[in-house]
Design a protein around this motif. Sequence first.
Motif, PDB file in Angstrom:
ATOM      1  N   ARG A   1       0.922  -1.185   0.083  1.00 16.11           N
ATOM      2  CA  ARG A   1      -0.050  -0.004   0.018  1.00 16.11           C
ATOM      3  C   ARG A   1       1.009   1.367   0.156  1.00 16.11           C
ATOM      4  O   ARG A   1       0.301   2.287  -0.148  1.00 16.11           O
ATOM      5  N   ASP A   2       2.147   1.170   0.259  1.00  9.54           N
ATOM      6  CA  ASP A   2       2.937   2.284   0.036  1.00  9.54           C
ATOM      7  C   ASP A   2       2.758   2.939  -1.478  1.00  9.54           C
ATOM      8  O   ASP A   2       3.173   3.913  -1.792  1.00  9.54           O
ATOM      9  N   LEU A   3       2.375   2.023  -2.182  1.00  7.62           N
ATOM     10  CA  LEU A   3       2.144   2.434  -3.812  1.00  7.62           C
ATOM     11  C   LEU A   3       1.187   3.661  -3.997  1.00  7.62           C
ATOM     12  O   LEU A   3       1.596   4.363  -4.707  1.00  7.62           O
ATOM     13  N   ARG A   4       0.312   3.611  -3.133  1.00  2.00           N
ATOM     14  CA  ARG A   4      -0.594   4.589  -3.221  1.00  2.00           C
ATOM     15  C   ARG A   4       0.011   6.027  -3.019  1.00  2.00           C
ATOM     16  O   ARG A   4      -0.254   7.069  -3.550  1.00  2.00           O
ATOM     17  N   VAL A   5       0.636   5.957  -1.763  1.00  2.00           N
ATOM     18  CA  VAL A   5       1.404   7.218  -1.444  1.00  2.00           C
ATOM     19  C   VAL A   5       2.505   7.507  -2.295  1.00  2.00           C
ATOM     20  O   VAL A   5       2.514   8.809  -2.639  1.00  2.00           O
ATOM     21  N   ARG A   6       3.186   6.800  -2.872  1.00  2.00           N
ATOM     22  CA  ARG A   6       4.346   7.194  -3.947  1.00  2.00           C
ATOM     23  C   ARG A   6       3.511   7.733  -5.019  1.00  2.00           C
ATOM     24  O   ARG A   6       3.952   8.598  -5.609  1.00  2.00           O
ATOM     25  N   TRP A   7       2.415   7.057  -5.496  1.00  2.00           N
ATOM     26  CA  TRP A   7       1.860   7.529  -6.673  1.00  2.00           C
ATOM     27  C   TRP A   7       1.131   8.833  -6.428  1.00  2.00           C
ATOM     28  O   TRP A   7       1.241   9.619  -7.236  1.00  2.00           O
TER      29      TRP A   7
ATOM     30  N   GLN B   1       2.342  -1.474  10.620  1.00  2.00           N
ATOM     31  CA  GLN B   1       1.986  -1.735   9.420  1.00  2.00           C
ATOM     32  C   GLN B   1       2.763  -0.489   8.506  1.00  2.00           C
ATOM     33  O   GLN B   1       3.524   0.269   9.145  1.00  2.00           O
ATOM     34  N   VAL B   2       2.642  -0.848   7.096  1.00  2.00           N
ATOM     35  CA  VAL B   2       2.951   0.340   6.340  1.00  2.00           C
ATOM     36  C   VAL B   2       2.046   0.641   5.492  1.00  2.00           C
ATOM     37  O   VAL B   2       1.131  -0.342   5.316  1.00  2.00           O
ATOM     38  N   PRO B   3       1.857   1.556   4.726  1.00  2.00           N
ATOM     39  CA  PRO B   3       2.737   2.696   4.799  1.00  2.00           C
ATOM     40  C   PRO B   3       2.514   3.576   6.042  1.00  2.00           C
ATOM     41  O   PRO B   3       1.613   3.848   6.678  1.00  2.00           O
ATOM     42  N   ALA B   4       3.581   4.508   6.089  1.00  2.00           N
ATOM     43  CA  ALA B   4       3.588   5.904   7.112  1.00  2.00           C
ATOM     44  C   ALA B   4       4.239   6.742   6.404  1.00  2.00           C
ATOM     45  O   ALA B   4       5.020   6.603   5.460  1.00  2.00           O
ATOM     46  N   ILE B   5       3.980   8.091   6.833  1.00  2.00           N
ATOM     47  CA  ILE B   5       4.505   9.234   5.979  1.00  2.00           C
ATOM     48  C   ILE B   5       5.065  10.261   7.090  1.00  2.00           C
ATOM     49  O   ILE B   5       4.293  10.602   8.112  1.00  2.00           O
TER      50      ILE B   5
ATOM     51  N   LEU C   1       1.726  10.679   9.646  1.00  2.00           N
ATOM     52  CA  LEU C   1       0.515  10.135   9.309  1.00  2.00           C
ATOM     53  C   LEU C   1       0.753   8.666   9.012  1.00  2.00           C
ATOM     54  O   LEU C   1       1.744   8.379   8.625  1.00  2.00           O
ATOM     55  N   PHE C   2      -0.304   7.929   9.356  1.00  2.00           N
ATOM     56  CA  PHE C   2      -0.599   6.425   8.698  1.00  2.00           C
ATOM     57  C   PHE C   2      -1.680   6.498   8.117  1.00  2.00           C
ATOM     58  O   PHE C   2      -2.687   7.327   8.086  1.00  2.00           O
ATOM     59  N   GLU C   3      -2.162   5.011   7.764  1.00  2.00           N
ATOM     60  CA  GLU C   3      -3.317   4.938   6.767  1.00  2.00           C
ATOM     61  C   GLU C   3      -3.350   5.591   5.635  1.00  2.00           C
ATOM     62  O   GLU C   3      -3.234   6.608   5.210  1.00  2.00           O
ATOM     63  N   SER C   4      -2.885   4.685   4.593  1.00  2.00           N
ATOM     64  CA  SER C   4      -2.808   5.000   2.992  1.00  2.00           C
ATOM     65  C   SER C   4      -3.907   6.028   2.670  1.00  2.00           C
ATOM     66  O   SER C   4      -3.683   6.926   2.028  1.00  2.00           O
ATOM     67  N   GLY C   5      -5.271   5.810   2.923  1.00  2.00           N
ATOM     68  CA  GLY C   5      -6.206   6.582   2.531  1.00  2.00           C
ATOM     69  C   GLY C   5      -6.154   8.014   3.151  1.00  2.00           C
ATOM     70  O   GLY C   5      -5.965   9.050   2.360  1.00  2.00           O
TER      71      GLY C   5
END
Length: 216
Positions: free
Chosen positions: A24-30, A62-66, A73-77
């Motif tokens: 799910r870090d893909l979402r954040v990177r994207w 879990q990942v991702p975090a930022i 923040l955590f939670e990809s959404g």
Amino acid sequence: MQAKAKIRVTAFQMVPPPVQGLVRDLRVRWALEEAGIPYEESLIGQDDLSTPAHRRIQPFGQVPAIEMDGLELFESGSIVLEIGEKSEALLPKDAKGRARARTWVFAALNSVEQHFTALVGIDLFDANEEWAKLRRPAALEMVHTRLKDLSAWLGSREYLEDRFTAGDLMMTTVLRFLRHSNLVAEYPNLDAYLKRCEARPAFQRALAAQMKAFEA
Ligand SMILES: N[C@@H](CCC(=O)N[C@@H](CS)C(=O)NCC(=O)O)C(=O)O
């Protein structure tokens, strides 16, 4: 001169091949790529998930975090929506458009993802379990229900609304969870939608960045 704020995305150093390209870090990177915001990555192993340092930024281990502009923040959404606040590429400027885009983010995460991941869990990790064989038909039917409804909504649209938004980003990453099957291909407009979103240069850069970490 003021130092430029650093953005650090926490992701996995390595995951098993079946889930590479799906983490799910893909979402954040994207989202960061769509917004044109540079970032650094902090790659961690499974053993790091339970350390106090990681739990401080991701309470569930879990990942991702930022870490972004002094905000953790955590939670990809939530992370994608926060990045969306910084870029019209993800959230339209007009209030109605923003609300619609946010709604699709929640729809992807709350109304669709759980049903897809239930099937993925059965197919990839528990296929030989007796309970999984019993559970699979109903899980599959639920996946078809969501795919059918999504396909009906999409119709001949290019995106879920009148332009690409964070909602499409999230829905794409959720549809990708079914890549071990041909289920999306059974709905040609959804299949084309998925390919259209995956063809975006920002997605390609994000995917390449996640995969690069695994190569190392
Ligand atoms: N709702 C969370 C889910 C995060 C999640 O499930 N992360 C997975 C990787 S995609 C993970 O870290 N799994 C390891 C674990 O749960 O132990 C989000 O969207 O950020």
